[in-house]
Design a protein around this motif. Structure first.
Motif, PDB file in Angstrom:
ATOM      1  N   VAL A 179     -11.629  -6.356   2.405  1.00 14.67           N
ATOM      2  CA  VAL A 179     -10.856  -5.130   2.221  1.00 14.67           C
ATOM      3  C   VAL A 179     -10.584  -4.884   0.741  1.00 14.67           C
ATOM      4  N   GLY A 180     -10.615  -5.942  -0.063  1.00 17.70           N
ATOM      5  CA  GLY A 180     -10.389  -5.777  -1.493  1.00 17.70           C
ATOM      6  C   GLY A 180      -9.211  -6.532  -2.065  1.00 17.70           C
ATOM      7  N   TYR A 181      -8.554  -7.358  -1.239  1.00 19.45           N
ATOM      8  CA  TYR A 181      -7.419  -8.125  -1.737  1.00 19.45           C
ATOM      9  C   TYR A 181      -7.901  -9.448  -2.333  1.00 19.45           C
ATOM     10  N   PRO A 182      -7.609  -9.709  -3.610  1.00 16.89           N
ATOM     11  CA  PRO A 182      -7.960 -11.019  -4.179  1.00 16.89           C
ATOM     12  C   PRO A 182      -7.202 -12.131  -3.457  1.00 16.89           C
ATOM     13  N   VAL A 183      -7.815 -13.307  -3.362  1.00 14.49           N
ATOM     14  CA  VAL A 183      -7.183 -14.468  -2.735  1.00 14.49           C
ATOM     15  C   VAL A 183      -7.202 -15.620  -3.733  1.00 14.49           C
TER      16      VAL A 183
ATOM     17  N   GLU B 167       0.834  -1.201   0.000  1.00 17.12           N
ATOM     18  CA  GLU B 167       0.000   0.000   0.000  1.00 17.12           C
ATOM     19  C   GLU B 167       0.869   1.253   0.000  1.00 17.12           C
ATOM     20  N   HIS B 168       1.934   1.232   0.759  1.00 17.34           N
ATOM     21  CA  HIS B 168       2.835   2.380   0.834  1.00 17.34           C
ATOM     22  C   HIS B 168       3.465   2.670  -0.523  1.00 17.34           C
ATOM     23  N   LEU B 169       3.766   1.618  -1.295  1.00 16.05           N
ATOM     24  CA  LEU B 169       4.365   1.784  -2.616  1.00 16.05           C
ATOM     25  C   LEU B 169       3.320   1.975  -3.711  1.00 16.05           C
ATOM     26  N   ASP B 170       2.041   1.898  -3.345  1.00 15.10           N
ATOM     27  CA  ASP B 170       0.948   2.021  -4.301  1.00 15.10           C
ATOM     28  C   ASP B 170       1.032   0.944  -5.378  1.00 15.10           C
ATOM     29  N   ILE B 171       1.372  -0.277  -4.948  1.00 19.08           N
ATOM     30  CA  ILE B 171       1.422  -1.427  -5.848  1.00 19.08           C
ATOM     31  C   ILE B 171       0.290  -2.376  -5.457  1.00 19.08           C
TER      32      ILE B 171
ATOM     33  N   GLU C 185       3.259   7.254  12.314  1.00 15.94           N
ATOM     34  CA  GLU C 185       1.995   7.897  11.983  1.00 15.94           C
ATOM     35  C   GLU C 185       1.487   7.536  10.587  1.00 15.94           C
ATOM     36  N   ARG C 186       2.311   6.870   9.793  1.00 13.47           N
ATOM     37  CA  ARG C 186       1.887   6.508   8.432  1.00 13.47           C
ATOM     38  C   ARG C 186       1.526   5.025   8.293  1.00 13.47           C
ATOM     39  N   ILE C 187       1.678   4.269   9.351  1.00 13.09           N
ATOM     40  CA  ILE C 187       1.346   2.844   9.270  1.00 13.09           C
ATOM     41  C   ILE C 187      -0.138   2.649   8.976  1.00 13.09           C
ATOM     42  N   ALA C 188      -0.989   3.503   9.543  1.00 13.13           N
ATOM     43  CA  ALA C 188      -2.433   3.382   9.316  1.00 13.13           C
ATOM     44  C   ALA C 188      -2.786   3.519   7.843  1.00 13.13           C
ATOM     45  N   GLU C 189      -1.971   4.247   7.081  1.00 10.46           N
ATOM     46  CA  GLU C 189      -2.258   4.420   5.650  1.00 10.46           C
ATOM     47  C   GLU C 189      -2.161   3.097   4.899  1.00 10.46           C
ATOM     48  N   GLY C 190      -1.472   2.127   5.483  1.00 12.27           N
ATOM     49  CA  GLY C 190      -1.316   0.832   4.838  1.00 12.27           C
ATOM     50  C   GLY C 190      -2.465  -0.124   5.105  1.00 12.27           C
ATOM     51  N   PHE C 191      -3.438   0.284   5.899  1.00 12.83           N
ATOM     52  CA  PHE C 191      -4.638  -0.499   6.166  1.00 12.83           C
ATOM     53  C   PHE C 191      -5.823   0.252   5.553  1.00 12.83           C
ATOM     54  N   PRO C 192      -6.312  -0.149   4.390  1.00 15.70           N
ATOM     55  CA  PRO C 192      -7.377   0.620   3.722  1.00 15.70           C
ATOM     56  C   PRO C 192      -8.595   0.867   4.596  1.00 15.70           C
ATOM     57  N   GLU C 193      -8.995  -0.136   5.393  1.00 13.80           N
ATOM     58  CA  GLU C 193     -10.188   0.016   6.212  1.00 13.80           C
ATOM     59  C   GLU C 193      -9.974   0.999   7.358  1.00 13.80           C
ATOM     60  N   ILE C 194      -8.739   1.095   7.859  1.00 16.01           N
ATOM     61  CA  ILE C 194      -8.414   2.076   8.899  1.00 16.01           C
ATOM     62  C   ILE C 194      -8.250   3.452   8.277  1.00 16.01           C
TER      63      ILE C 194
END
Length: 289
Positions: free
Chosen positions: A138-142, A107-111, A235-244
């Motif tokens: 959350v939107g991640y394919p499995v 998520e941080h790398l926008d990949i 403070e940027r870890i939350a950005e890596g959790f889309p639902e948060i």
């Protein structure tokens, strides 16, 4: 004659470059200022005889995967990755924390990222199959696969077509075995699980870019084990959790870390998966000491 290609491996002081035609040339750098190069780098070469060439240009990178190294530096792993596949398995046991830190990194790398549940042939031999629905929501394919039986490999191969994909995840999850199944002729050393505790051992020692039959590439590298949220400020870890991330602006305090703060929208949300929230809080707690 000049040709475009992609760096597929490093061989000492030279690099293997795969042209669009499929020709692989062993190339040296024309100038040192062009380096350091990693697999996935797009380059322009001057072709020579006997399958060799000289790298004359390196295109700008769209993305870079790296892992922590000494003295606070990072070590490059791969460039221009367009998809991250987090590979886990029914055995050894799945670590939610490991999965989540890889997803935070993507998520941080926008990949874009997806999960691969490998070794589904062991489904009848494990006490409980992990619930991956929180990731689907959350939107991640499995993708559910078995490198042993071939189950699910066709669907996995389709999602890789035309992209540079990197497989990340713990040792023993079967990353190299999967690559060997979807890339005919891939020369990979695939090791057995350690008999003690079922833990995996690293079997890949050099980063390699393997060409897929229908187009695209897949990266195999031991260093990707350490890919994750390690370089993010707390403070940027939350950005890596889309639902948060979607709820963060509703908290009472702008700098809320969603730990024990009052009127936290994330803590109060009924649709936040407890396991994902626990992973987030563990990452924040580790960073804060």
């Amino acid at each position: 004659m000049r040709a475009a290609g992609v760096v597929s491996a490093r061989r000492g002081n030279r690099f293997e470059v795969r042209e669009a035609s499929g020709t692989i040339r062993l190339c040296q750098l024309r100038r040192r200022r062009l380096g350091p190069l990693v697999v996935g780098d797009r380059v322009v070469i001057r072709t020579l005889e006997a399958g060799e060439g000289i790298i004359e240009e390196v295109e700008a990178r769209d993305s870079v995967l790296a892992r922590p190294a000494s003295a606070g530096r990072s070590r490059l792993i791969a460039a221009n990755v367009e998809l991250i596949l987090v590979v886990i398995a029914l055995r050894p046991a799945i670590s939610r924390r490991t999965v989540d830190r890889h997803l935070v990194g993507s998520e941080h790398l926008d990949i874009p990222a997806a999960l691969v549940l490998n070794k589904v042939d062991l489904r009848d031999d494990v006490p409980a199959v992990p619930d991956l629905d929180p990731y689907r929501r959350v939107g991640y394919p499995v993708y559910e696969t078995s490198a042993l039986t071939g189950a699910g490999l066709e669907s996995l191969a389709r999602c890789l077509e035309g992209r540079i994909a990197a497989l990340v995840g713990p040792s023993g999850s079967g990353k190299s075995s999967l690559i060997r199944r979807i890339v005919p002729g891939a020369d990979l050393a695939v090791g057995a699980l350690s008999r003690r505790g079922g833990q995996g051992r690293h079997t890949t020692t050099v980063s390699t870019l393997h060409a897929l039959p229908e187009g695209g590439f897949v990266v195999d590298s031991p260093g990707i084990l350490d890919f994750g949220e390690w370089e993010l400020p707390v403070e940027r870890i939350a950005e890596g959790f889309p639902e948060i991330r979607a709820l963060a602006g509703r908290c009472r305090f702008r700098d809320c870390l969603h730990m024990r703060e009052p009127d936290c929208a994330v803590a109060a949300a009924p649709n936040i998966d407890p396991g994902r929230l626990a992973s987030y809080r563990e990452m924040v707690g580790d960073r804060r000491g």
